[in-house]
Write a protein that holds these residues in place. Sequence first.
Motif, PDB file in Angstrom:
ATOM      1  N   ASN A  84       0.798  -1.223   0.000  1.00  0.00           N
ATOM      2  CA  ASN A  84       0.000   0.000   0.000  1.00  0.00           C
ATOM      3  C   ASN A  84       0.830   1.271   0.000  1.00  0.00           C
ATOM      4  O   ASN A  84       0.446   2.263   0.576  1.00  0.00           O
ATOM      5  CB  ASN A  84      -0.920   0.021   1.220  1.00  0.00           C
ATOM      6  CG  ASN A  84      -1.898  -1.107   1.198  1.00  0.00           C
ATOM      7  OD1 ASN A  84      -2.511  -1.382   0.179  1.00  0.00           O
ATOM      8  ND2 ASN A  84      -2.031  -1.793   2.305  1.00  0.00           N
TER       9      ASN A  84
ATOM     10  N   GLU B 146      -1.236  -3.549  -6.215  1.00  0.00           N
ATOM     11  CA  GLU B 146      -2.302  -3.043  -5.343  1.00  0.00           C
ATOM     12  C   GLU B 146      -2.796  -1.681  -5.824  1.00  0.00           C
ATOM     13  O   GLU B 146      -3.995  -1.398  -5.788  1.00  0.00           O
ATOM     14  CB  GLU B 146      -1.814  -2.955  -3.896  1.00  0.00           C
ATOM     15  CG  GLU B 146      -1.603  -4.300  -3.248  1.00  0.00           C
ATOM     16  CD  GLU B 146      -2.857  -5.164  -3.242  1.00  0.00           C
ATOM     17  OE1 GLU B 146      -3.942  -4.652  -2.890  1.00  0.00           O
ATOM     18  OE2 GLU B 146      -2.757  -6.352  -3.588  1.00  0.00           O
TER      19      GLU B 146
ATOM     20  N   LYS C 264      -5.091  -2.322  -8.773  1.00  0.00           N
ATOM     21  CA  LYS C 264      -6.418  -2.790  -8.336  1.00  0.00           C
ATOM     22  C   LYS C 264      -7.254  -1.618  -7.830  1.00  0.00           C
ATOM     23  O   LYS C 264      -8.440  -1.510  -8.140  1.00  0.00           O
ATOM     24  CB  LYS C 264      -6.277  -3.829  -7.225  1.00  0.00           C
ATOM     25  CG  LYS C 264      -5.769  -5.160  -7.677  1.00  0.00           C
ATOM     26  CD  LYS C 264      -5.635  -6.092  -6.476  1.00  0.00           C
ATOM     27  CE  LYS C 264      -4.901  -7.356  -6.815  1.00  0.00           C
ATOM     28  NZ  LYS C 264      -4.641  -8.176  -5.620  1.00  0.00           N
ATOM     29  N   ALA C 265      -6.638  -0.749  -7.052  1.00  0.00           N
ATOM     30  CA  ALA C 265      -7.353   0.420  -6.532  1.00  0.00           C
ATOM     31  C   ALA C 265      -7.760   1.361  -7.668  1.00  0.00           C
ATOM     32  O   ALA C 265      -8.841   1.954  -7.633  1.00  0.00           O
ATOM     33  CB  ALA C 265      -6.488   1.149  -5.514  1.00  0.00           C
TER      34      ALA C 265
ATOM     35  N   ASP D 244     -10.779   0.022  -9.287  1.00  0.00           N
ATOM     36  CA  ASP D 244     -11.932   0.248  -8.406  1.00  0.00           C
ATOM     37  C   ASP D 244     -12.350   1.714  -8.327  1.00  0.00           C
ATOM     38  O   ASP D 244     -13.320   2.044  -7.659  1.00  0.00           O
ATOM     39  CB  ASP D 244     -11.627  -0.252  -6.988  1.00  0.00           C
ATOM     40  CG  ASP D 244     -11.542  -1.770  -6.916  1.00  0.00           C
ATOM     41  OD1 ASP D 244     -12.029  -2.444  -7.848  1.00  0.00           O
ATOM     42  OD2 ASP D 244     -10.977  -2.276  -5.925  1.00  0.00           O
TER      43      ASP D 244
ATOM     44  N   ARG E 275     -10.583   4.290  -7.016  1.00  0.00           N
ATOM     45  CA  ARG E 275     -10.147   4.992  -5.808  1.00  0.00           C
ATOM     46  C   ARG E 275      -9.501   6.352  -6.113  1.00  0.00           C
ATOM     47  O   ARG E 275      -9.576   7.261  -5.307  1.00  0.00           O
ATOM     48  CB  ARG E 275      -9.162   4.140  -5.025  1.00  0.00           C
ATOM     49  CG  ARG E 275      -8.657   4.861  -3.790  1.00  0.00           C
ATOM     50  CD  ARG E 275      -7.904   4.008  -2.828  1.00  0.00           C
ATOM     51  NE  ARG E 275      -8.575   2.817  -2.406  1.00  0.00           N
ATOM     52  CZ  ARG E 275      -9.490   2.762  -1.433  1.00  0.00           C
ATOM     53  NH1 ARG E 275      -9.870   3.860  -0.837  1.00  0.00           N
ATOM     54  NH2 ARG E 275     -10.031   1.620  -1.103  1.00  0.00           N
TER      55      ARG E 275
ATOM     56  N   TRP F 205      -3.731   6.265  -1.394  1.00  0.00           N
ATOM     57  CA  TRP F 205      -3.025   5.033  -1.735  1.00  0.00           C
ATOM     58  C   TRP F 205      -4.039   3.912  -1.881  1.00  0.00           C
ATOM     59  O   TRP F 205      -5.243   4.129  -1.727  1.00  0.00           O
ATOM     60  CB  TRP F 205      -1.951   4.730  -0.712  1.00  0.00           C
ATOM     61  CG  TRP F 205      -2.443   4.568   0.706  1.00  0.00           C
ATOM     62  CD1 TRP F 205      -3.709   4.782   1.185  1.00  0.00           C
ATOM     63  CD2 TRP F 205      -1.667   4.162   1.827  1.00  0.00           C
ATOM     64  NE1 TRP F 205      -3.749   4.553   2.525  1.00  0.00           N
ATOM     65  CE2 TRP F 205      -2.526   4.161   2.941  1.00  0.00           C
ATOM     66  CE3 TRP F 205      -0.346   3.801   1.982  1.00  0.00           C
ATOM     67  CZ2 TRP F 205      -2.077   3.798   4.216  1.00  0.00           C
ATOM     68  CZ3 TRP F 205       0.083   3.448   3.251  1.00  0.00           C
ATOM     69  CH2 TRP F 205      -0.770   3.448   4.344  1.00  0.00           C
ATOM     70  N   ALA F 206      -3.597   2.727  -2.157  1.00  0.00           N
ATOM     71  CA  ALA F 206      -4.507   1.608  -2.402  1.00  0.00           C
ATOM     72  C   ALA F 206      -5.405   1.321  -1.205  1.00  0.00           C
ATOM     73  O   ALA F 206      -6.541   0.903  -1.364  1.00  0.00           O
ATOM     74  CB  ALA F 206      -3.725   0.357  -2.786  1.00  0.00           C
ATOM     75  N   ALA F 207      -4.912   1.560   0.013  1.00  0.00           N
ATOM     76  CA  ALA F 207      -5.691   1.240   1.207  1.00  0.00           C
ATOM     77  C   ALA F 207      -6.569   2.389   1.681  1.00  0.00           C
ATOM     78  O   ALA F 207      -7.308   2.234   2.629  1.00  0.00           O
ATOM     79  CB  ALA F 207      -4.750   0.814   2.337  1.00  0.00           C
TER      80      ALA F 207
END
Length: 134
Positions: A12, A90, A93-94, A97, A99, A117-119
């Motif tokens: 992340n 990651e 992927k984000a 999605d 993000r 960030w991704a998280a």
Amino acid sequence: MTKHDREATDPNRLAVRRVARSTTVQMCDLLDPEDIATMGPRYWLDLLHHIRTDTLHPRLDGENLLIEIHDPAAGQSPHLVCTTKRAYTEFQKAAVDGRFDGLKPAPFGLGFGPWIWAAGVVEEAVAKALDGVA
């Protein structure tokens, strides 16, 4: 261990943020927050599209993955953002999605928006980690 070391776990740590209230975007690996690539909105949207569609092909250099950012409109020479393959996956992927679609501008008077960030949002993660710590 620095603040960024604690919050930037391997998957992340690749992050982006808005510059002030402009549409300029910065990208960095949070383990090296001083090494920042800057890009204009058109370049950012194109880069985001390539990341989402898996048509961006960063270079591998041993354990590192190098993402080349070269946006002459941003007034920056070619810049390599160094991260890991896992962190890039990651981030990808984000991106798929959505993000990074709503990068918030910085509040009035501040130079930068929050790192995304991704998280999630770095500042929110730090607040959760420090909640209840004296």
